[in-house]
Design an enzyme around this catalytic site. Sequence first.
Site, PDB file in Angstrom:
ATOM      1  N   GLU A 176      76.156  55.930 -57.471  1.00  0.00           N
ATOM      2  CA  GLU A 176      76.021  55.221 -58.754  1.00  0.00           C
ATOM      3  C   GLU A 176      75.045  55.931 -59.689  1.00  0.00           C
ATOM      4  O   GLU A 176      74.062  55.346 -60.158  1.00  0.00           O
ATOM      5  CB  GLU A 176      75.571  53.776 -58.520  1.00  0.00           C
ATOM      6  N   GLU A 368      83.401  51.402 -53.352  1.00  0.00           N
ATOM      7  CA  GLU A 368      82.672  50.137 -53.163  1.00  0.00           C
ATOM      8  C   GLU A 368      83.393  49.040 -53.915  1.00  0.00           C
ATOM      9  O   GLU A 368      83.727  49.223 -55.096  1.00  0.00           O
ATOM     10  CB  GLU A 368      81.248  50.202 -53.724  1.00  0.00           C
TER      11      GLU A 368
HETATM   12  C1  BGP Z   1      75.800  48.846 -55.202  1.00  0.00           C
HETATM   13  C2  BGP Z   1      75.064  49.744 -54.266  1.00  0.00           C
HETATM   14  C3  BGP Z   1      75.110  49.354 -52.828  1.00  0.00           C
HETATM   15  C4  BGP Z   1      75.313  47.897 -52.575  1.00  0.00           C
HETATM   16  C5  BGP Z   1      76.158  47.154 -53.556  1.00  0.00           C
HETATM   17  C6  BGP Z   1      76.101  45.658 -53.459  1.00  0.00           C
HETATM   18  O1  BGP Z   1      75.171  48.833 -56.443  1.00  0.00           O
HETATM   19  O2  BGP Z   1      75.558  51.057 -54.338  1.00  0.00           O
HETATM   20  O3  BGP Z   1      74.074  49.978 -52.153  1.00  0.00           O
HETATM   21  O4  BGP Z   1      74.326  47.240 -51.942  1.00  0.00           O
HETATM   22  O5  BGP Z   1      75.861  47.506 -54.872  1.00  0.00           O
HETATM   23  O6  BGP Z   1      74.917  45.209 -54.028  1.00  0.00           O
HETATM   24  P1  BGP Z   1      73.970  44.163 -53.339  1.00  0.00           P
HETATM   25  O7  BGP Z   1      73.674  44.720 -51.989  1.00  0.00           O
HETATM   26  O8  BGP Z   1      72.786  44.076 -54.184  1.00  0.00           O
HETATM   27  O9  BGP Z   1      74.748  42.905 -53.263  1.00  0.00           O
END
Ligand code: BGP
Length: 475
Positions: A176, A368
């Site tokens: 990201e 993701e």
């Molecule tokens: C993204 C990241 C991840 C992940 C995901 C979900 O921004 O790349 O590392 O964790 O989001 O976010 P969260 O864990 O805050 O729910």
Amino acid sequence: MTHAEPRTFPEGFLWGGATAANQLEGAFDEGGKGLSIQDVTPRGIMAPRTPEPTPDNLKLIGIDFYHRYAEDIALFAEMGFSVFRLSIAWSRIFPNGDDEQPNEEGLAFYDRVFDECHRHGIEPLVTISHYETPLHLTETYDGWVSRELIGFYERYVRVLFDRYSSKVKYWLTFNEINSVLHVPFMSGGIGTPKDELTQSQLFQAVHHELVASALATKIAHESYPGIQVGCMVISMPIYPLTPDPADMLAVMDADHANLMFSDVHVRGAYPGYALRYFREHGIELDITAEDRELLQNTVDFVSFSYYMSLCETADPAKKVRGEGNIMGGIPNPHLPASEWGWQIDPVGLRVVLNQFWDRWGKPLFIVENGLGAKDELVVVDGVTTVVDDYRIAYLNDHLYQVGEAVRDGVEVMGYTSWGCIDLVSASTAQMSKRYGFVYVDRSDDGTGTLERYRKKSFAWYAEVIRTNGASLTRS
Ligand code: BGP
């Protein structure tokens, strides 16, 4: 004129799940690992860090993947994964980040993990830097603000490619990367508080990351022809709050801030709108002739995370920041939201896939996507499980839209669902924000057996993979 058959998911589509080292490995001080910024952020990205690791930091133990990786990879194989996205903890390989020599114990750990994946026919997809900058690089160099980081990253990348190029085909340079504008500490390892950071420092850090990313691609293309390198960005379609052209312009500006990163990665130079922004905001950057040449090493594919869409407006009175997301933006009155305030918009994924394909014509990889939700462990017919119909619905609806994008003609390489096994949340550092097909017994207070349990979505996803998406239903 004949019309081709509508395509569904292409043959060889890569199905799997995604994770990051700092959110699941644990073993924060084992195997010669140095500290990363995550080891001193027990409450997540928005909260203050601690001088030392503290026991309330769930990431220090994570879900103990460091010791249980074989069991976990076997569960992924049981679902039929053909790809598993994970990151390498930079501070396992270079404990301080600026060390001369890599740490052999750290390298050997990932050898074992990759070998285990291949034993099950799973292709690893590796993020080189996923929000886990070695702490020393933050404290001594202020992270990516410093040009010296390019050299340290290059050394790290050369070691990784040299060691693993025969085991890892797909590499992502920075997780990201466009989030650095919003969370400079977590994303860029920048220690200077965001409100003290000048725009010039921030965009200089961006520039260093972009150069480092292009350098990694150059090294790969020159010396390791079997591997492919992609960039990784947050995708977030932005809709105008009203049809007012002023709102549409606000959307264009917000889009540009997001898309600039992949524009550079794919086109090899800063776009005109970025140069104008720098000019008009007094942002002076140190960009050398060598940097410009390096940027021309463009990526093989574009990967991205997708969780939500947002709205934008030019009207200051309506600029109410949405809950829970790191990009800001205004909630969409037409959409429901998760328990953490992330708005749910499956159609937005089709929109983004089309937008990216139209813009860059590069293969796309959704690395993701998923629903963070509270799960309850129950016993059904003597089996301990979670009846996560809400997660099944979320994933079905998003994957159905991926199928629609494929039918639109978009080239999609694969899909890795975020947090395929429950892990510690990035934004809130909670265990209770769960994404997995596999439940891990650990609570926000750190208690739990760390036992793994298959949720209802486990069998559901296995069926989606087995049928290559044919089991998905239109919602
Ligand atoms: C993204 C990241 C991840 C992940 C995901 C979900 O921004 O790349 O590392 O964790 O989001 O976010 P969260 O864990 O805050 O729910």
